[in-house]
Write an enzyme that holds these catalytic residues in place. Sequence first.
Site, mmCIF file in Angstrom:
data_model
loop_
_atom_site.group_PDB
_atom_site.id
_atom_site.type_symbol
_atom_site.label_atom_id
_atom_site.label_comp_id
_atom_site.label_asym_id
_atom_site.label_seq_id
_atom_site.Cartn_x
_atom_site.Cartn_y
_atom_site.Cartn_z
ATOM 1 N N SER A 172 15.779 3.817 6.662
ATOM 2 C CA SER A 172 14.814 4.925 6.672
ATOM 3 C C SER A 172 15.342 6.067 7.526
ATOM 4 C CB SER A 172 13.481 4.439 7.262
ATOM 5 O OG SER A 172 12.598 5.519 7.460
ATOM 6 N N TYR A 185 8.994 0.131 13.864
ATOM 7 C CA TYR A 185 9.557 0.384 12.536
ATOM 8 C C TYR A 185 10.903 1.106 12.671
ATOM 9 C CZ TYR A 185 9.848 2.354 7.797
ATOM 10 O OH TYR A 185 10.261 2.720 6.536
HETATM 11 N N1 LIG Z 1 7.758 5.208 1.490
HETATM 12 C C1 LIG Z 1 8.521 5.837 2.385
HETATM 13 O O1 LIG Z 1 8.254 6.991 2.784
HETATM 14 C C2 LIG Z 1 9.757 5.163 2.927
HETATM 15 C C3 LIG Z 1 10.643 5.961 3.663
HETATM 16 C C4 LIG Z 1 11.782 5.376 4.179
HETATM 17 C C5 LIG Z 1 12.051 4.037 3.954
HETATM 18 N N2 LIG Z 1 11.183 3.292 3.245
HETATM 19 C C6 LIG Z 1 11.516 1.870 3.049
HETATM 20 O O2 LIG Z 1 11.575 1.584 1.673
HETATM 21 C C7 LIG Z 1 11.221 0.223 1.460
HETATM 22 C C8 LIG Z 1 10.131 0.173 0.399
HETATM 23 O O3 LIG Z 1 9.031 0.931 0.859
HETATM 24 P P1 LIG Z 1 7.833 1.376 -0.063
HETATM 25 O O4 LIG Z 1 7.439 2.703 0.416
HETATM 26 O O5 LIG Z 1 8.144 1.155 -1.488
HETATM 27 O O6 LIG Z 1 6.729 0.343 0.457
HETATM 28 P P2 LIG Z 1 5.557 -0.430 -0.286
HETATM 29 O O7 LIG Z 1 5.050 0.338 -1.430
HETATM 30 O O8 LIG Z 1 4.631 -0.850 0.800
HETATM 31 O O9 LIG Z 1 6.328 -1.715 -0.850
HETATM 32 C C9 LIG Z 1 6.847 -2.670 0.042
HETATM 33 C C10 LIG Z 1 7.478 -3.783 -0.760
HETATM 34 O O10 LIG Z 1 7.920 -4.812 0.156
HETATM 35 C C11 LIG Z 1 7.317 -6.061 -0.206
HETATM 36 N N3 LIG Z 1 7.050 -6.845 0.977
HETATM 37 C C12 LIG Z 1 6.326 -6.470 2.063
HETATM 38 N N4 LIG Z 1 6.261 -7.477 2.937
HETATM 39 C C13 LIG Z 1 6.949 -8.503 2.405
HETATM 40 C C14 LIG Z 1 7.220 -9.836 2.821
HETATM 41 N N5 LIG Z 1 6.747 -10.323 3.976
HETATM 42 N N6 LIG Z 1 7.966 -10.634 2.025
HETATM 43 C C15 LIG Z 1 8.432 -10.164 0.842
HETATM 44 N N7 LIG Z 1 8.209 -8.918 0.392
HETATM 45 C C16 LIG Z 1 7.467 -8.115 1.159
HETATM 46 C C17 LIG Z 1 6.038 -5.657 -0.948
HETATM 47 O O11 LIG Z 1 5.631 -6.640 -1.875
HETATM 48 P P3 LIG Z 1 4.439 -7.691 -1.631
HETATM 49 O O12 LIG Z 1 3.349 -6.988 -0.879
HETATM 50 O O13 LIG Z 1 4.058 -8.134 -2.999
HETATM 51 O O14 LIG Z 1 5.086 -8.770 -0.827
HETATM 52 C C18 LIG Z 1 6.492 -4.429 -1.711
HETATM 53 O O15 LIG Z 1 7.165 -4.802 -2.899
HETATM 54 C C19 LIG Z 1 10.777 -0.324 2.816
HETATM 55 O O16 LIG Z 1 11.831 -1.049 3.410
HETATM 56 C C20 LIG Z 1 10.489 0.924 3.619
HETATM 57 O O17 LIG Z 1 10.655 0.714 4.995
HETATM 58 C C21 LIG Z 1 10.042 3.817 2.714
#
Ligand SMILES: NC(=O)c1ccc[n+]([C@@H]2O[C@H](COP(=O)([O-])OP(=O)(O)OC[C@H]3O[C@@H](n4cnc5c(N)ncnc54)[C@H](OP(=O)(O)O)[C@@H]3O)[C@@H](O)[C@H]2O)c1
Length: 297
Positions: A172, A185
């Site tokens: 991130s 985080y």
């Molecule tokens: N959105 C942003 O602005 C942003 C920015 C920078 C980086 N990121 C990174 O991008 C990645 C995806 O983020 P996102 O925004 O798509 O988040 P999201 O919509 O909350 O999705 C998170 C994903 O991780 C899975 N997950 C969460 N806890 C888990 C666990 N204990 N075991 C297995 N799977 C788990 C969730 O599936 P289940 O709930 O079904 O387990 C879901 O598929 C993350 O690593 C986040 O830190 C996001």
Amino acid sequence: MNTLDSFRLDHTRALITGASRGIGRAVALAFAQAGAQLALSARSEQALKATAEQVAALGASAVLVPGDLAVPDEPGWVVDEAARLLGGLDVVVHNAGILPSLPDGTPLLTPLQLLPQQAWDEVLAVNLNATAALCRHAHRHLATSAASAASAASGEARGTTRDTASLVLMSSLAGVIGTPMMEAYAASKAAQISLARSLAVGWARQGIRVNALCPGWTRTDMTAFAHTNGPLSDWLLAHVPLGRWADPEEVAAAALFLASPAAGYLTGQALLLDGGVSVPDGGLSGIPKPPSPFGPA
Ligand SMILES: NC(=O)c1ccc[n+]([C@@H]2O[C@H](COP(=O)([O-])OP(=O)(O)OC[C@H]3O[C@@H](n4cnc5c(N)ncnc54)[C@H](OP(=O)(O)O)[C@@H]3O)[C@@H](O)[C@H]2O)c1
């Protein structure tokens, strides 16, 4: 290899974690379009099935490997089961990640001095400990893939082919810049970048590339607390030179690049996909910055 073809993932066996929604689902769909065979992981089997149906509609196939990465032995099981079902692994995109949250799932945005130790531990368990375990288990499969790609490239010594195995860690922007109220985080995401660099150097001669992808503010469930809150969203976007949220598909396109032979000479990097947030402008851009809705830190 034709340049456009080098972005394809035909005959590539790829594990994507966090594939049930958000960025991970977009990565799965991009990889499906590029011809990959997929293993999809997350906790929610129901949501994974929905992703798999979208993958199938694109003419690709996906096996499901549901698991909770916060449980110590699950990351290893997820990797090994994905490799078993696909007959090996050429690419791993480890994308699952969490923010600290309250029991009802609301993000817990608070300064470190007020963050309960349990919330810190929960974030580090998923974002860092599971990442390390997943990488540890993925190594054997990725090394096997790279070795067979090198021997298939007749006459070429290992390390001279673009056809490497690839590991992409979804880090991130928060791992690169100061991110108050999200210290757990941010620290976990900085650690992923460090891990990607160390593994890239350690595994390079085994034909495995390792990179971190660092998105900025992306419109997903994780950031709903902000993109559905007009004043907060406006304030955040005032600090984004491109002035808008990223779409998950834009992050997926960068993940596809990193995973594909198009990035065959790229390893150990942290690719910032942040609309320009991390570029210091010294105030010269002239973009007005409204006062923080949180007040002074
Ligand atoms: N959105 C942003 O602005 C942003 C920015 C920078 C980086 N990121 C990174 O991008 C990645 C995806 O983020 P996102 O925004 O798509 O988040 P999201 O919509 O909350 O999705 C998170 C994903 O991780 C899975 N997950 C969460 N806890 C888990 C666990 N204990 N075991 C297995 N799977 C788990 C969730 O599936 P289940 O709930 O079904 O387990 C879901 O598929 C993350 O690593 C986040 O830190 C996001």
